[in-house]
Scaffold this active site. Structure first.
Site, PDB file in Angstrom:
ATOM      1  CD  GLU A  71      -2.707   1.460   2.423  1.00  0.00           C
ATOM      2  OE1 GLU A  71      -2.647   0.669   3.378  1.00  0.00           O
ATOM      3  OE2 GLU A  71      -3.577   2.343   2.318  1.00  0.00           O
ATOM      4  CG  ASP A  92      -3.287  -2.338   4.219  1.00  0.00           C
ATOM      5  OD1 ASP A  92      -2.464  -1.622   4.820  1.00  0.00           O
ATOM      6  OD2 ASP A  92      -4.465  -1.992   3.990  1.00  0.00           O
ATOM      7  CG  ASP A  95      -7.066  -3.113   6.086  1.00  0.00           C
ATOM      8  OD1 ASP A  95      -7.080  -2.142   5.322  1.00  0.00           O
ATOM      9  OD2 ASP A  95      -8.058  -3.835   6.296  1.00  0.00           O
ATOM     10  CB  THR A  97      -4.084   3.737   8.844  1.00  0.00           C
ATOM     11  OG1 THR A  97      -3.426   2.719   8.085  1.00  0.00           O
ATOM     12  CG2 THR A  97      -3.043   4.692   9.373  1.00  0.00           C
TER      13      THR A  97
HETATM   14  C1  LIP Z   1      -8.953   1.061   5.100  1.00  0.00           C
HETATM   15  C2  LIP Z   1      -9.894  -0.057   4.658  1.00  0.00           C
HETATM   16  C3  LIP Z   1     -11.305   0.251   5.109  1.00  0.00           C
HETATM   17  C4  LIP Z   1     -11.751   1.478   4.411  1.00  0.00           C
HETATM   18  C5  LIP Z   1     -10.834   2.637   4.761  1.00  0.00           C
HETATM   19  C6  LIP Z   1      -9.398   2.316   4.446  1.00  0.00           C
HETATM   20  P1  LIP Z   1      -6.286   1.440   5.299  1.00  0.00           P
HETATM   21  O1  LIP Z   1      -7.641   0.727   4.721  1.00  0.00           O
HETATM   22  O2  LIP Z   1      -9.539  -1.286   5.097  1.00  0.00           O
HETATM   23  O3  LIP Z   1     -12.171  -0.828   4.814  1.00  0.00           O
HETATM   24  O4  LIP Z   1     -13.080   1.778   4.718  1.00  0.00           O
HETATM   25  O5  LIP Z   1     -11.214   3.785   4.079  1.00  0.00           O
HETATM   26  O6  LIP Z   1      -9.172   2.256   3.056  1.00  0.00           O
HETATM   27  O7  LIP Z   1      -6.172   2.710   4.518  1.00  0.00           O
HETATM   28  O8  LIP Z   1      -6.482   1.666   6.737  1.00  0.00           O
HETATM   29  O9  LIP Z   1      -5.217   0.484   4.962  1.00  0.00           O
END
Ligand code: LIP
Length: 275
Positions: A71, A92, A95, A97
Protein backbone atom coordinates in the site's frame (compact mmCIF):
# COMPACT_ATOMS: atom_id res chain seq x y z
CA UNK A 1 4.86 -24.08 -8.01
CA UNK A 2 5.51 -27.11 -5.80
CA UNK A 3 3.84 -27.92 -2.47
CA UNK A 4 7.14 -27.39 -0.68
CA UNK A 5 7.58 -23.92 -2.29
CA UNK A 6 4.08 -23.01 -1.11
CA UNK A 7 4.84 -24.37 2.36
CA UNK A 8 7.97 -22.21 2.57
CA UNK A 9 6.03 -19.14 1.42
CA UNK A 10 3.29 -19.82 3.98
CA UNK A 11 5.84 -20.16 6.79
CA UNK A 12 7.44 -16.84 5.84
CA UNK A 13 4.02 -15.15 5.52
CA UNK A 14 3.04 -16.15 9.07
CA UNK A 15 6.44 -15.17 10.43
CA UNK A 16 6.39 -11.67 8.85
CA UNK A 17 2.80 -11.22 10.08
CA UNK A 18 3.99 -11.87 13.64
CA UNK A 19 6.91 -9.45 13.20
CA UNK A 20 4.55 -6.80 11.77
CA UNK A 21 2.15 -7.42 14.65
CA UNK A 22 4.89 -6.76 17.19
CA UNK A 23 5.70 -3.38 15.59
CA UNK A 24 2.00 -2.44 15.53
CA UNK A 25 1.49 -3.53 19.16
CA UNK A 26 4.55 -1.59 20.37
CA UNK A 27 3.29 1.62 18.73
CA UNK A 28 -0.44 1.18 19.46
CA UNK A 29 -0.67 3.18 22.71
CA UNK A 30 1.92 5.81 21.76
CA UNK A 31 1.42 9.20 20.09
CA UNK A 32 1.70 8.84 16.32
CA UNK A 33 2.98 11.08 13.56
CA UNK A 34 0.11 11.14 11.09
CA UNK A 35 0.17 12.24 7.46
CA UNK A 36 -2.68 12.37 4.98
CA UNK A 37 -2.66 10.94 1.45
CA UNK A 38 -5.52 11.36 -1.07
CA UNK A 39 -8.00 12.92 1.38
CA UNK A 40 -8.07 14.15 4.97
CA UNK A 41 -9.52 10.72 5.85
CA UNK A 42 -6.76 8.73 4.11
CA UNK A 43 -4.04 8.33 6.74
CA UNK A 44 -0.49 7.01 6.96
CA UNK A 45 1.83 6.77 9.99
CA UNK A 46 5.51 5.98 10.51
CA UNK A 47 4.43 2.50 11.62
CA UNK A 48 2.68 1.78 8.28
CA UNK A 49 5.93 2.67 6.52
CA UNK A 50 8.17 0.80 8.96
CA UNK A 51 6.11 -2.41 8.69
CA UNK A 52 6.01 -2.26 4.89
CA UNK A 53 9.79 -1.74 4.68
CA UNK A 54 10.70 -4.61 6.96
CA UNK A 55 8.24 -7.02 5.35
CA UNK A 56 9.49 -6.12 1.87
CA UNK A 57 13.08 -6.76 3.02
CA UNK A 58 12.20 -10.17 4.52
CA UNK A 59 10.39 -11.28 1.35
CA UNK A 60 13.12 -10.09 -1.03
CA UNK A 61 15.85 -11.78 1.06
CA UNK A 62 14.12 -15.13 0.70
CA UNK A 63 12.34 -14.82 -2.67
CA UNK A 64 14.26 -12.19 -4.72
CA UNK A 65 12.45 -12.99 -7.98
CA UNK A 66 8.95 -12.58 -6.53
CA UNK A 67 6.92 -9.43 -7.09
CA UNK A 68 5.73 -7.12 -4.32
CA UNK A 69 2.74 -4.78 -4.12
CA UNK A 70 2.46 -2.73 -0.94
CA UNK A 71 0.00 0.00 0.00
CA UNK A 72 2.58 2.58 1.04
CA UNK A 73 5.05 1.90 -1.81
CA UNK A 74 2.13 2.30 -4.24
CA UNK A 75 0.90 5.52 -2.61
CA UNK A 76 4.38 7.03 -2.93
CA UNK A 77 4.93 6.01 -6.56
CA UNK A 78 1.30 6.47 -7.69
CA UNK A 79 1.85 3.54 -10.05
CA UNK A 80 -0.96 1.45 -11.57
CA UNK A 81 -0.69 -2.30 -11.08
CA UNK A 82 -0.54 -5.02 -13.59
CA UNK A 83 -1.10 -8.49 -12.21
CA UNK A 84 1.21 -11.02 -13.84
CA UNK A 85 1.49 -14.79 -13.45
CA UNK A 86 4.59 -14.34 -11.26
CA UNK A 87 4.29 -15.03 -7.54
CA UNK A 88 3.18 -11.68 -6.09
CA UNK A 89 3.11 -10.72 -2.40
CA UNK A 90 0.43 -8.10 -1.75
CA UNK A 91 0.50 -6.37 1.61
CA UNK A 92 -1.31 -3.77 3.63
CA UNK A 93 1.06 -3.00 6.51
CA UNK A 94 -1.73 -1.62 8.72
CA UNK A 95 -5.25 -2.12 7.48
CA UNK A 96 -7.36 0.19 9.61
CA UNK A 97 -4.88 3.05 9.99
CA UNK A 98 -7.64 5.37 11.25
CA UNK A 99 -8.38 2.83 14.00
CA UNK A 100 -4.65 2.56 14.77
CA UNK A 101 -4.35 6.35 15.12
CA UNK A 102 -7.40 6.40 17.41
CA UNK A 103 -6.37 3.33 19.44
CA UNK A 104 -9.38 1.34 18.25
CA UNK A 105 -8.49 -2.34 18.39
CA UNK A 106 -9.60 -3.42 14.88
CA UNK A 107 -6.26 -3.08 13.12
CA UNK A 108 -4.57 -5.74 11.06
CA UNK A 109 -1.61 -6.70 8.95
CA UNK A 110 -2.79 -8.22 5.67
CA UNK A 111 -0.77 -10.35 3.26
CA UNK A 112 -2.04 -12.20 0.21
CA UNK A 113 0.08 -14.17 -2.24
CA UNK A 114 -1.06 -14.61 -5.84
CA UNK A 115 0.40 -17.11 -8.30
CA UNK A 116 -0.90 -17.21 -11.88
CA UNK A 117 -3.30 -14.43 -10.80
CA UNK A 118 -4.95 -16.74 -8.22
CA UNK A 119 -4.70 -16.13 -4.49
CA UNK A 120 -2.97 -19.15 -2.96
CA UNK A 121 -2.19 -17.84 0.55
CA UNK A 122 -3.96 -15.33 2.78
CA UNK A 123 -2.76 -14.18 6.20
CA UNK A 124 -4.48 -11.50 8.28
CA UNK A 125 -3.09 -10.80 11.74
CA UNK A 126 -5.00 -8.59 14.16
CA UNK A 127 -2.22 -8.05 16.72
CA UNK A 128 -4.10 -6.20 19.44
CA UNK A 129 -6.55 -9.07 19.76
CA UNK A 130 -3.85 -11.62 18.89
CA UNK A 131 -6.02 -13.17 16.16
CA UNK A 132 -4.07 -14.87 13.36
CA UNK A 133 -6.31 -15.75 10.40
CA UNK A 134 -4.75 -17.96 7.73
CA UNK A 135 -5.88 -19.74 4.59
CA UNK A 136 -4.34 -21.71 1.77
CA UNK A 137 -6.20 -22.36 -1.46
CA UNK A 138 -8.22 -25.57 -1.13
CA UNK A 139 -7.09 -26.21 2.45
CA UNK A 140 -9.60 -24.28 4.59
CA UNK A 141 -9.34 -21.18 6.77
CA UNK A 142 -8.14 -21.01 10.36
CA UNK A 143 -8.16 -18.64 13.33
CA UNK A 144 -5.24 -19.32 15.68
CA UNK A 145 -5.22 -22.88 14.32
CA UNK A 146 -9.01 -23.49 14.70
CA UNK A 147 -10.93 -24.23 11.50
CA UNK A 148 -13.38 -21.49 10.45
CA UNK A 149 -16.89 -21.89 9.07
CA UNK A 150 -19.01 -18.98 7.81
CA UNK A 151 -22.64 -18.64 8.95
CA UNK A 152 -25.30 -20.84 7.26
CA UNK A 153 -27.96 -18.11 7.05
CA UNK A 154 -29.66 -17.73 3.65
CA UNK A 155 -32.27 -15.05 4.40
CA UNK A 156 -31.02 -11.47 3.96
CA UNK A 157 -33.57 -10.28 6.55
CA UNK A 158 -31.68 -12.30 9.20
CA UNK A 159 -28.25 -11.09 8.11
CA UNK A 160 -25.88 -8.65 9.84
CA UNK A 161 -23.94 -6.84 7.12
CA UNK A 162 -20.66 -4.99 7.51
CA UNK A 163 -19.99 -1.93 5.34
CA UNK A 164 -17.78 1.15 5.47
CA UNK A 165 -17.90 4.84 4.56
CA UNK A 166 -14.36 4.66 3.14
CA UNK A 167 -11.89 7.51 2.76
CA UNK A 168 -13.14 9.32 -0.37
CA UNK A 169 -15.07 12.55 0.21
CA UNK A 170 -16.30 12.86 -3.39
CA UNK A 171 -19.92 14.12 -3.12
CA UNK A 172 -21.45 11.64 -5.59
CA UNK A 173 -19.64 8.68 -4.03
CA UNK A 174 -20.77 9.70 -0.55
CA UNK A 175 -24.36 10.09 -1.82
CA UNK A 176 -24.38 6.58 -3.35
CA UNK A 177 -22.86 5.06 -0.22
CA UNK A 178 -25.55 6.70 1.90
CA UNK A 179 -28.17 5.17 -0.44
CA UNK A 180 -26.57 1.79 0.16
CA UNK A 181 -26.59 2.24 3.92
CA UNK A 182 -30.29 3.10 3.68
CA UNK A 183 -30.94 -0.07 1.64
CA UNK A 184 -28.92 -2.22 4.04
CA UNK A 185 -30.72 -0.91 7.11
CA UNK A 186 -34.06 -1.50 5.38
CA UNK A 187 -33.40 -5.07 4.24
CA UNK A 188 -31.15 -6.63 6.91
CA UNK A 189 -31.03 -7.29 10.65
CA UNK A 190 -28.33 -4.68 11.17
CA UNK A 191 -25.19 -3.02 9.86
CA UNK A 192 -21.70 -2.79 11.36
CA UNK A 193 -18.46 -0.96 10.41
CA UNK A 194 -15.17 -2.12 11.97
CA UNK A 195 -12.83 0.10 9.91
CA UNK A 196 -10.59 -2.57 8.34
CA UNK A 197 -11.53 -4.47 5.18
CA UNK A 198 -9.27 -7.38 6.13
CA UNK A 199 -10.83 -7.67 9.58
CA UNK A 200 -14.33 -7.34 8.08
CA UNK A 201 -13.72 -10.30 5.75
CA UNK A 202 -12.30 -12.37 8.62
CA UNK A 203 -15.38 -11.58 10.72
CA UNK A 204 -17.57 -13.07 7.95
CA UNK A 205 -15.23 -16.08 7.75
CA UNK A 206 -15.61 -16.57 11.50
CA UNK A 207 -19.43 -16.37 11.39
CA UNK A 208 -19.42 -12.96 13.10
CA UNK A 209 -22.05 -11.55 10.76
CA UNK A 210 -23.26 -12.70 7.34
CA UNK A 211 -21.82 -10.29 4.79
CA UNK A 212 -19.58 -7.39 3.92
CA UNK A 213 -19.68 -4.94 1.05
CA UNK A 214 -17.37 -2.04 0.28
CA UNK A 215 -16.68 0.27 -2.67
CA UNK A 216 -13.40 2.19 -3.00
CA UNK A 217 -10.89 -0.14 -1.37
CA UNK A 218 -7.77 -1.66 -2.93
CA UNK A 219 -6.31 -5.07 -3.67
CA UNK A 220 -4.04 -4.90 -0.58
CA UNK A 221 -7.06 -4.27 1.69
CA UNK A 222 -9.01 -7.37 0.65
CA UNK A 223 -6.97 -9.98 -1.23
CA UNK A 224 -5.90 -11.98 1.85
CA UNK A 225 -9.26 -11.68 3.64
CA UNK A 226 -11.12 -12.71 0.49
CA UNK A 227 -9.30 -16.07 0.40
CA UNK A 228 -9.86 -16.57 4.14
CA UNK A 229 -13.62 -15.90 3.73
CA UNK A 230 -13.87 -18.19 0.68
CA UNK A 231 -12.00 -21.00 2.38
CA UNK A 232 -14.43 -20.67 5.31
CA UNK A 233 -17.32 -21.30 2.91
CA UNK A 234 -18.36 -17.72 2.13
CA UNK A 235 -19.03 -16.33 -1.34
CA UNK A 236 -16.77 -13.52 -2.61
CA UNK A 237 -17.83 -11.60 -5.72
CA UNK A 238 -17.89 -8.26 -7.45
CA UNK A 239 -20.93 -6.44 -5.92
CA UNK A 240 -22.77 -6.73 -9.27
CA UNK A 241 -22.68 -10.53 -8.87
CA UNK A 242 -19.88 -11.07 -11.45
CA UNK A 243 -16.53 -12.64 -10.60
CA UNK A 244 -14.35 -10.51 -8.35
CA UNK A 245 -11.80 -8.44 -10.28
CA UNK A 246 -9.03 -7.80 -7.71
CA UNK A 247 -8.11 -4.48 -9.33
CA UNK A 248 -11.62 -3.00 -9.55
CA UNK A 249 -11.67 -1.60 -6.02
CA UNK A 250 -14.93 -3.14 -4.77
CA UNK A 251 -16.03 -6.35 -3.09
CA UNK A 252 -19.06 -8.23 -1.85
CA UNK A 253 -18.70 -11.12 0.56
CA UNK A 254 -21.61 -13.15 1.92
CA UNK A 255 -22.02 -16.31 3.97
CA UNK A 256 -24.28 -17.88 1.30
CA UNK A 257 -25.13 -17.42 -2.40
CA UNK A 258 -28.68 -16.39 -1.37
CA UNK A 259 -27.45 -13.56 0.87
CA UNK A 260 -24.97 -12.50 -1.86
CA UNK A 261 -27.75 -12.34 -4.46
CA UNK A 262 -30.06 -10.41 -2.15
CA UNK A 263 -27.32 -7.89 -1.36
CA UNK A 264 -26.35 -7.42 -4.99
CA UNK A 265 -29.98 -6.66 -5.88
CA UNK A 266 -30.52 -3.92 -3.27
CA UNK A 267 -27.22 -2.06 -3.78
CA UNK A 268 -26.35 0.89 -6.02
CA UNK A 269 -23.13 -0.22 -7.72
CA UNK A 270 -20.43 2.45 -7.73
CA UNK A 271 -17.78 2.34 -10.47
CA UNK A 272 -14.48 2.92 -8.66
CA UNK A 273 -12.10 2.59 -11.62
CA UNK A 274 -9.01 0.38 -11.49
CA UNK A 275 -5.95 0.07 -9.23
C1 LIP B 1 -8.95 1.06 5.10
C2 LIP B 1 -9.89 -0.06 4.66
C3 LIP B 1 -11.30 0.25 5.11
C4 LIP B 1 -11.75 1.48 4.41
C5 LIP B 1 -10.83 2.64 4.76
C6 LIP B 1 -9.40 2.32 4.45
P1 LIP B 1 -6.29 1.44 5.30
O1 LIP B 1 -7.64 0.73 4.72
O2 LIP B 1 -9.54 -1.29 5.10
O3 LIP B 1 -12.17 -0.83 4.81
O4 LIP B 1 -13.08 1.78 4.72
O5 LIP B 1 -11.21 3.78 4.08
O6 LIP B 1 -9.17 2.26 3.06
O7 LIP B 1 -6.17 2.71 4.52
O8 LIP B 1 -6.48 1.67 6.74
O9 LIP B 1 -5.22 0.48 4.96
Amino acid sequence: MSESDLEEMFTLAVSVAKEAGQIIRDAFDKEKEVDTKLSAADLVTESDQAVEKIVNTRIMEKFPTHRFIGEETTSESGEKHELTDDPTWIIDPIDGTTNFVNRIQEVSFSLGIMVNKKTVIGVVYAPIKDEMFTARLGKGAYLNGMKLQASKITDLKQAVIITEGGSSRDAKEVEDKVKNIHALITHTRGIRAYGSAAVNLCHVAAGRGQGYVEYGIHIWDFIAGALIAKEAGAVVLDPTGCDLDPLRRRILCACSPEVAKGLSQILTHLDMGCD
